[in-house]
Design an enzyme around this catalytic site. Structure first.
Site, PDB file in Angstrom:
ATOM      1  N   ASP A 103       0.851  -1.190   0.000  1.00  0.00           N
ATOM      2  CA  ASP A 103       0.000   0.000   0.000  1.00  0.00           C
ATOM      3  C   ASP A 103       0.887   1.241   0.000  1.00  0.00           C
ATOM      4  OD1 ASP A 103      -2.386  -1.472   0.127  1.00  0.00           O
ATOM      5  OD2 ASP A 103      -2.224  -1.638   2.305  1.00  0.00           O
ATOM      6  N   GLY A 104       0.393   2.324  -0.558  1.00  0.00           N
ATOM      7  CA  GLY A 104       1.136   3.572  -0.565  1.00  0.00           C
ATOM      8  C   GLY A 104       1.892   3.815  -1.854  1.00  0.00           C
ATOM      9  N   CYS A 105       1.754   2.903  -2.795  1.00  0.00           N
ATOM     10  CA  CYS A 105       2.421   3.056  -4.090  1.00  0.00           C
ATOM     11  C   CYS A 105       1.387   3.477  -5.131  1.00  0.00           C
ATOM     12  CB  CYS A 105       3.074   1.746  -4.517  1.00  0.00           C
ATOM     13  SG  CYS A 105       4.370   1.189  -3.395  1.00  0.00           S
ATOM     14  N   ALA A 106       1.780   4.364  -6.022  1.00  0.00           N
ATOM     15  CA  ALA A 106       0.865   4.824  -7.065  1.00  0.00           C
ATOM     16  C   ALA A 106       0.566   3.707  -8.058  1.00  0.00           C
ATOM     17  CB  ALA A 106       1.451   6.026  -7.788  1.00  0.00           C
ATOM     18  N   SER A 107       1.544   2.855  -8.297  1.00  0.00           N
ATOM     19  CA  SER A 107       1.354   1.723  -9.202  1.00  0.00           C
ATOM     20  C   SER A 107       1.151   0.454  -8.378  1.00  0.00           C
ATOM     21  CB  SER A 107       2.556   1.582 -10.142  1.00  0.00           C
ATOM     22  OG  SER A 107       3.747   1.518  -9.406  1.00  0.00           O
TER      23      SER A 107
END
Length: 136
Positions: A48-52
């Site tokens: 979690d916390g990643c744009a991709s």
């Protein structure tokens, strides 16, 4: 000091003056990794916390930290490859001692990643450190 694999990446970066070449190099590092099997692309391995989309699958064997990872974005896959060079194969107790932001700063990435990519990179580092701490 970082692993020999990571030190080799730092040396390669020193020869690449243009950031476009450096991005290409990071992407090539990601392309060289084996893809993460579909069966491991599950919510438990998703970061979690990643744009991709990013998946990290840690494996602890005989007190040694290993992980596989993948992303649907080529540059992020390359960042996973850099983290792999930094962490994979370390004794479990050493994972938490790695100053990943400082090591990656040696590559100049801090100034050349978007805020979203930087946040995603931090999330991947946090996941690696958390898994290692829980297993230790």
């Amino acid at each position: 000091m970082a692993s020999e694999r990571f030190e080799a990446i730092v040396e390669d970066f020193e020869f690449l003056e243009d950031w476009e070449d450096r991005y290409r190099y990071v992407i090539e590092q990601g392309k060289a990794m084996d893809p993460l099997p579909e069966a491991l692309r599950v919510p438990a391995t998703k970061v979690d916390g990643c744009a991709s989309q990013v998946w990290l699958h840690p494996v602890i064997e005989n007190g040694t930290f290993h992980f596989e990872g993948d992303s649907d974005a080529m540059i992020v896959r390359g960042l996973i490859a850099l983290l792999h060079a930094l962490y994979d194969g370390l004794p479990l107790a050493e994972v938490g001692r790695v100053d990943a932001p400082a090591e990656l700063a040696r590559l100049g990435l801090n100034d050349h990643l978007s805020a979203q990519r930087s946040n995603g990179l931090r999330a991947m580092i946090e996941r690696i450190r958390l898994v290692a701490a829980q297993a230790n």
